[in-house]
Write a protein that holds these residues in place. Structure first.
Motif, short mmCIF file in Angstrom:
data_model
loop_
_atom_site.label_atom_id
_atom_site.label_comp_id
_atom_site.label_asym_id
_atom_site.label_seq_id
_atom_site.Cartn_x
_atom_site.Cartn_y
_atom_site.Cartn_z
N PRO A 118 0.79 -1.24 0.00
CA PRO A 118 0.00 0.00 0.00
C PRO A 118 0.82 1.28 0.00
N LYS A 119 2.07 1.22 0.39
CA LYS A 119 2.88 2.44 0.40
C LYS A 119 3.61 2.67 -0.93
N ALA A 120 3.57 1.70 -1.80
CA ALA A 120 4.31 1.81 -3.07
C ALA A 120 3.47 2.56 -4.10
N CYS A 121 4.18 3.18 -5.06
CA CYS A 121 3.48 3.77 -6.20
C CYS A 121 4.18 3.28 -7.47
N GLY A 122 3.54 3.44 -8.60
CA GLY A 122 4.09 2.83 -9.79
C GLY A 122 3.95 3.67 -11.04
N MET A 123 4.80 3.34 -12.02
CA MET A 123 4.63 3.91 -13.34
C MET A 123 4.39 2.76 -14.32
N ALA A 124 3.30 2.88 -15.06
CA ALA A 124 2.91 1.84 -16.01
C ALA A 124 3.21 2.35 -17.42
N VAL A 125 4.14 1.69 -18.09
CA VAL A 125 4.56 2.13 -19.42
C VAL A 125 4.05 1.15 -20.47
N ASP A 126 3.50 1.67 -21.53
CA ASP A 126 3.17 0.80 -22.67
C ASP A 126 3.25 1.60 -23.96
N LYS A 127 3.69 0.88 -24.99
CA LYS A 127 3.77 1.48 -26.31
C LYS A 127 2.38 1.67 -26.92
N SER A 128 1.45 0.84 -26.44
CA SER A 128 0.09 0.86 -26.98
C SER A 128 -0.82 1.73 -26.12
N GLU A 129 -1.37 2.77 -26.74
CA GLU A 129 -2.30 3.65 -26.02
C GLU A 129 -3.57 2.87 -25.66
N ALA A 130 -3.97 1.94 -26.53
CA ALA A 130 -5.17 1.14 -26.26
C ALA A 130 -4.96 0.24 -25.05
N ALA A 131 -3.75 -0.31 -24.91
CA ALA A 131 -3.47 -1.13 -23.72
C ALA A 131 -3.50 -0.27 -22.47
N LEU A 132 -2.92 0.92 -22.56
CA LEU A 132 -2.90 1.81 -21.38
C LEU A 132 -4.32 2.15 -20.93
N ALA A 133 -5.23 2.27 -21.89
CA ALA A 133 -6.62 2.57 -21.52
C ALA A 133 -7.19 1.43 -20.67
N VAL A 134 -6.84 0.19 -21.01
CA VAL A 134 -7.30 -0.95 -20.22
C VAL A 134 -6.66 -0.92 -18.82
N ALA A 135 -5.36 -0.63 -18.79
CA ALA A 135 -4.66 -0.57 -17.50
C ALA A 135 -5.25 0.53 -16.61
N ARG A 136 -5.55 1.67 -17.22
CA ARG A 136 -6.15 2.78 -16.47
C ARG A 136 -7.50 2.38 -15.88
N HIS A 137 -8.28 1.72 -16.73
CA HIS A 137 -9.59 1.23 -16.27
C HIS A 137 -9.42 0.29 -15.07
N ASN A 138 -8.45 -0.61 -15.16
CA ASN A 138 -8.23 -1.57 -14.06
C ASN A 138 -7.76 -0.86 -12.80
N ALA A 139 -6.89 0.15 -12.97
CA ALA A 139 -6.41 0.89 -11.80
C ALA A 139 -7.58 1.58 -11.10
N GLU A 140 -8.47 2.15 -11.91
CA GLU A 140 -9.64 2.81 -11.32
C GLU A 140 -10.54 1.81 -10.61
N ALA A 141 -10.81 0.70 -11.30
CA ALA A 141 -11.71 -0.31 -10.73
C ALA A 141 -11.16 -0.85 -9.40
N LEU A 142 -9.83 -0.90 -9.29
CA LEU A 142 -9.23 -1.44 -8.06
C LEU A 142 -8.90 -0.33 -7.06
#
Ligand code: GLN
Length: 274
Positions: free
Chosen positions: A125-149
């Motif tokens: 819980p104290k960690a933070c992260g940077m999520a890198v992807d070449k695909s903008e479409a993949a990042l949209a999925v990752a963003r959605h998952n981050a929000e959902a969680l």
């Protein structure tokens, strides 16, 4: 005559789908259809549509749009690699390495659905992260998952490719941990993969170049700059690749800490320290 539950099991079995009864149960549950009651007309139309996709070897998770991984359910789409249980060993190893009481910066190279980074953050819980992807479409999925969680506030998303010359400037330095499941299938092997993978996982997430090691090589050149002194990188390895990956990273000055097998005993996670 309308479809019964056992008809669906039989249709899946005849289509050579493994675990047909389990999959039939998942499909009925997804459609909220009672497997003991007669299927009505509208339900049958939806059921036949799902069966059509599954018999064409679309993987179940891509049909349902979700997949269980580690401790959570992740949204998936055609733009991300399906999270695989093999990868959970990397998540466990990263969590073991992360001190829980002090803030830690984690970098996920090729985040896809975000399943690795978000699973790690979930247990740290104290960690933070940077999520890198070449695909903008993949990042949209990752963003959605981050929000959902409920973790959006702990993740920065970055649309970038580690093949670009200015990658380091974009992502910054000083990471405690890097995690990555890069593309590692040799280009010439892609046609031999099962249709569920070949046709439904994005080629961008699979193709590791001529020998399968192209992305490891590039990441190995970057990792010593991105990591803090004493930081770790954890890489997923394809079957039979772990030793060579370790050598590639050792050549760039990192030190092999451990090679960890997955639950099938395959050397799956290579861990190196700066
Ligand atoms: N594990 C995937 C497969 O075997 C490949 C994922 C990757 O290239 N990183 O299909």
């Amino acid at each position: 005559m309308s479809l019964s539950f056992n008809d669906v099991v039989r249709i899946l079995a005849e289509g050579k789908i493994p675990s047909p009864r389990l999959e039939a149960r998942i499909l009925f549950e997804y459609l909220e259809v009672d497997q003991f009651a007669p299927v009505d007309g509208a339900q049958e139309v939806r059921l036949r549509e799902l069966l059509r996709k599954r018999l064409a070897h679309a993987p179940l998770d891509k049909i349902l749009g979700k997949r269980e991984f580690y401790k959570n359910t992740f949204a998936v789409s055609k733009d991300v690699l399906t999270p695989r249980p093999d990868t959970e060993v990397l998540v466990e190893a990263a969590i073991e390495l992360i001190p829980k009481k002090i803030p830690q910066k984690i970098l996920d190279l090729g985040t896809g659905s975000g399943c690795i980074l978000l699973s790690v953050l979930g247990d740290c819980p104290k960690a933070c992260g940077m999520a890198v992807d070449k695909s903008e479409a993949a990042l949209a999925v990752a963003r959605h998952n981050a929000e959902a969680l409920g973790m959006s506030n702990r993740v920065t998303f970055m649309n970038a490719s580690w093949l670009d010359a200015d990658f380091e400037e974009h992502v910054g330095v000083g990471f405690d941990i890097i995690v990555s499941n890069p593309p590692y299938i040799p280009t010439s092997d892609i046609l031999t993969l099962e249709p569920e993978v070949r046709q439904y996982d994005p080629i961008l997430a699979l193709d590791g170049g001529k020998d399968g090691f192209e992305h490891y090589q590039k990441i190995a050149e970057l990792a010593p700059h991105l990591l803090k002194q004493g930081g770790y990188i954890l890489l997923e390895a394809g079957q039979g690749q772990a030793q060579r990956i370790a050598e590639i990273f050792e050549h760039e000055g990192l030190h092999l800490s451990e090679i960890r097998p997955d639950l099938s005993g395959i050397e799956r996670c290579v861990i190196l320290k700066k």
